[in-house]
Design a protein around this motif. Structure first.
Motif, short mmCIF file in Angstrom:
data_model
loop_
_atom_site.label_atom_id
_atom_site.label_comp_id
_atom_site.label_asym_id
_atom_site.label_seq_id
_atom_site.Cartn_x
_atom_site.Cartn_y
_atom_site.Cartn_z
N GLU A 6 0.77 -1.17 0.04
CA GLU A 6 0.03 0.05 -0.07
C GLU A 6 1.02 1.33 0.02
O GLU A 6 2.07 1.28 0.59
CB GLU A 6 -0.80 0.03 1.24
CG GLU A 6 -2.04 -1.06 1.41
CD GLU A 6 -1.28 -2.06 2.29
OE1 GLU A 6 -2.38 -2.57 3.14
OE2 GLU A 6 -0.07 -2.19 2.55
N CYS A 22 -2.72 0.12 -3.90
CA CYS A 22 -2.29 -1.17 -3.50
C CYS A 22 -1.52 -1.71 -4.77
O CYS A 22 -2.39 -2.15 -5.49
CB CYS A 22 -3.24 -1.91 -2.75
SG CYS A 22 -3.00 -3.66 -2.36
N TRP A 36 -10.68 -3.18 0.85
CA TRP A 36 -9.88 -2.29 1.66
C TRP A 36 -10.54 -2.33 3.25
O TRP A 36 -11.69 -2.29 3.19
CB TRP A 36 -9.88 -0.80 1.26
CG TRP A 36 -9.02 -0.38 0.05
CD1 TRP A 36 -9.37 -0.44 -1.23
CD2 TRP A 36 -7.77 -0.12 0.07
NE1 TRP A 36 -8.49 0.01 -1.97
CE2 TRP A 36 -7.63 0.03 -1.20
CE3 TRP A 36 -6.72 -0.02 1.29
CZ2 TRP A 36 -5.81 0.45 -1.72
CZ3 TRP A 36 -5.53 0.55 0.76
CH2 TRP A 36 -5.13 0.42 -0.63
N CYS A 95 -4.85 -2.89 2.58
CA CYS A 95 -5.35 -3.90 1.31
C CYS A 95 -5.55 -5.22 1.78
O CYS A 95 -4.30 -6.02 2.28
CB CYS A 95 -4.39 -3.43 0.19
SG CYS A 95 -4.76 -4.33 -1.31
N GLY A 117 -1.63 -6.55 3.27
CA GLY A 117 -0.59 -5.59 3.11
C GLY A 117 -0.32 -5.27 4.34
O GLY A 117 -0.70 -5.61 5.63
#
Length: 126
Positions: A6, A22, A36, A95, A117
């Motif tokens: 991200e 992302c 998200w 993400c 992420g």
């Protein structure tokens, strides 16, 4: 193994806008679902927006009309455009990707995605 990175977080005043990105390490078109999420210390993580491989989207009620999730297959990147930001939008944004199964629309904001992420911080000041 799919990796997600991200970027785009930062500090903004209330009413402002931020776009999160992302980047995926594989072709984004091969990922069934992406989303998200956000989390504030001491609170549970909550789903913000989700998108499937066909481009169908889902949004949490608290961001509808303000946030837009999208993806660019050519750039292998997922985006979250956030407008009309409020102080309560302050959070770490993550993400997520689901590579194992297709997630039904009603579950997209609650599903346990298998790839995450590292997060990017968004701070909205009043």
């Amino acid at each position: 193994q799919v990796k997600l990175v991200e970027s785009g977080g930062g500090s903004v005043q209330a009413g402002g806008s931020v776009r999160l990105s992302c980047a995926t390490s594989v072709s984004i078109s091969t990922i069934y679902n992406m989303a998200w999420f956000r989390q504030v210390p001491g609170k549970e993580r909550e789903g913000v927006a989700a998108i499937d491989d066909a481009g169908d989207t889902s949004y949490a009620g608290f961001v509808k009309g303000r946030f837009t999730i999208s993806k660019d297959n050519a750039k292998n990147t997922l985006y979250l455009e956030m407008n009309s930001l409020k102080p309560e939008d302050t959070a770490m944004y993550y993400c997520a990707a689901e590579t194992r199964v297709t997630v039904i629309p009603d579950a997209r904001l609650y599903h346990e995605y298998n790839i995450w992420g590292q997060g990017t911080q968004v701070t909205v000041s009043s």
